[in-house]
Design an enzyme around this catalytic site. Structure first.
Site, mmCIF file in Angstrom:
data_model
loop_
_atom_site.group_PDB
_atom_site.id
_atom_site.type_symbol
_atom_site.label_atom_id
_atom_site.label_comp_id
_atom_site.label_asym_id
_atom_site.label_seq_id
_atom_site.Cartn_x
_atom_site.Cartn_y
_atom_site.Cartn_z
ATOM 1 N N TYR B 283 0.844 -1.199 0.000
ATOM 2 C CA TYR B 283 0.000 0.000 0.000
ATOM 3 C C TYR B 283 0.879 1.249 0.000
ATOM 4 C CZ TYR B 283 -4.190 2.743 1.079
ATOM 5 O OH TYR B 283 -5.240 3.617 1.043
ATOM 6 N N TYR B 331 -1.671 4.007 -10.384
ATOM 7 C CA TYR B 331 -2.710 3.154 -10.985
ATOM 8 C C TYR B 331 -4.092 3.627 -10.566
ATOM 9 C CZ TYR B 331 -5.564 -1.203 -10.255
ATOM 10 O OH TYR B 331 -6.546 -2.146 -10.120
#
Lengths: 127, 387
Positions: B283, B331
């Protein structure tokens, strides 16, 4: 003694101009933020205390708003053994350094505790 | 117990919803449903098969009720664990536990957010604070200032530089350029990152994740049932969770996250170590995350993360592929990102990652982070051969 409304207790003591924290009567831990039990040992025996107001900058980030002057957000380790988030008000934001020795001041209107930088020559002269 | 969980459950379907910017007429739950339908579809299952529901939506305290009602799911096991962006890796762990215990058989983990479109129409994802704050009076900009304070301390203690952090953003972008679904695909250089506007020092706008819309879904079932479904099962081999603080001022050590504990538990259950991992999905809310997590997950020693990420080591062609989808940095990042670490890990292990595929990937690590370096959840996934 057990503190049932720790945030109220904090605000009341801050309004008196002190830098409040709690001390665990069972394990001796300095506790901040104020709580109803000690996060180190679970005891509910927490006594209010107040800091002498001297500490060291542990980390600093300077924020750069688009429409306002930059300002520092710091984490300060008070000498009594607890850490607070705060800001430094007497030197330009980008001059605050990790390791700076600082002194606490209570701003009653915030209410909040802010810091000034201690230097060898006195306070706030590094600017 | 942990020995029994290794390989007991498998991911059998994954999907994103539409990502990026979906416009004002679609809601978070619409995106969650879109992803759920596609993930169940590739698993050869329907909402009628789902008997375990795992979800979290920012600001929705009863998200599992919202989602179950909308989808027409009638779960006999429900888990609304909300530990920020790590929630979905936590859900994967909990789903495996529930399946292993017989509490459910087909688990749906699902998420949706319109974080990007919300900003244009005054919808707020989070309600007012319900607890007293000992930080707000000093005007930190959260979450970035929390991560910035950790980054500043990491730089102070270990000599990590802004250029090291910039390498993380550049590596993520280079992966994103290989991913047709990625939001930010323009070329990016270290110089670009260093020249970007500093928001909360030492972090600039390009050290921060995107703000996009998007949803995701992951379908998990028992190993036995997984073998009868269309896609190659991706087994959960190990999982671990840990958290020690919520507020950054309460973090015990600003340079060490609880990922040290969560990964230790996951590796122990899986019976593997960092050297065995083929591909890492972690993350990356901010560039410092990647540096600190690579340390705390055991890929390099504490303090060496900056040097580790430099020279393209985690970029396409490097020794250790990290965030092969382009990550939260390039992304997508719809409020909470954790579910996308599982989706990309699964695609890598199925060999479906196209131009960004790590050839022969057998073991993947998915790591979720929540709060301000607060909740840490590590999952290790593997192919049939790794069982």
């Amino acid at each position: 003694m057990t503190e049932l409304a720790p945030h109220r207790g904090y605000l009341d003591r801050l309004a008196e101009g002190t830098v409040p924290f709690q001390r665990c009567t069972a394990c001796g831990a300095a506790v901040f933020y104020p709580r109803a039990l000690c996060p180190a040992c679970g005891s509910t025996g927490l006594d209010w205390s107040h800091s002498a107001g001297l500490g060291t900058v542990h980390s600093v980030s300077v924020l750069f708003p688009r429409d306002a002057p930059p300002y520092p957000v710091v984490l300060v380790d008070l000498d009594e053994g607890f850490r607070v988030m705060s800001t430094v008000v007497d030197v330009p934001a980008e001059q605050v350094r990790i390791g700076d020795r600082v002194r606490a001041h209570v701003e009653p209107d915030g209410p909040r505790v802010v810091f000034t930088v201690l230097t060898g020559d006195g306070e706030g002269s590094r600017a | 117990m942990t020995g029994g969980l290794r390989g007991a459950a498998a991911v059998v379907g994954v999907a994103e919803s539409d990502l990026g910017e979906v416009g004002p007429d679609r809601y978070a739950i619409d995106l969650a449903a879109q992803a759920a339908a596609e993930a169940l579809g590739e698993a050869g299952l329907t909402t009628r098969d789902v008997d375990g529901l795992f979800c979290a939506i920012a600001g929705r305290g009863m998200a599992p009720l919202d989602v179950a009602e909308y989808l027409g799911v009638r779960p006999r096991y429900t888990d609304g664990t909300m530990v920020g962006g790590s929630s979905f890796v936590s859900h994967l762990h909990h789903a495996a536990l529930a399946i292993a215990a017989g509490a459910c058989e087909v688990a749906l983990i699902v998420y949706g957010s319109t974080a990007r479109s919300d900003s244009g129409r005054g919808r707020l994802a989070m309600g007012p604070p319900e607890l007293p704050s000992y930080e707000a009076a000093y005007r930190p900009r959260m979450p970035i200032t929390g991560y910035a304070l950790a980054a500043a301390r990491h730089m102070h203690e270990y000599g990590t530089t802004r250029a090291d952090l910039a390498e993380v953003a550049v590596a993520a972008r280079r992966w994103a350029m290989l991913n047709p679904k990625a939001f930010a695909r323009d070329p990016l250089t270290v110089e670009d990152v260093l020249a970007a506007r500093v928001v909360s020092s030492p972090l600039s706008t390009l050290d921060c994740c995107l703000v996009t819309d998007g949803g995701g879904a992951v379908v998990v079932t028992s190993a036995a049932r997984a073998r009868d479904l269309p896609r190659p099962p991706v087994y959960l081999l190990g999982a671990g969770e840990a958290h020690r603080h919520r507020s950054i001022s309460q973090m015990p050590d600003l340079t060490v996250t609880a990922a040290t504990e969560s990964s230790e538990r996951a590796y122990a259950m899986a019976g593997v170590g960092p050297a065995d991992i083929d591909v890492v999905q972690l993350y990356d809310a901010f560039t410092i995350n990647t540096v600190m997590f690579l340390e705390d997950l055991g890929f390099c020693a504490k303090g060496e993360g900056g040097a580790f990420v430099s020279g393209g080591r985690i970029a396409p062609g490097g020794d250790l592929p990290v965030n092969t989808n382009g990550g939260g940095l390039s992304y997508c990042h719809p409020g909470m990102y954790g579910i996308f670490t599982i989706i990309e890990a699964t695609r890598q292990l199925r060999g479906e990652a196209g131009d960004r595929q790590r050839p022969g990937a057998e073991l993947a690590l998915a790591h979720g982070n929540g709060g301000q370096f607060s909740s840490q959840v590590t999952a290790i996934l593997g192919t049939e051969r790794t069982l």
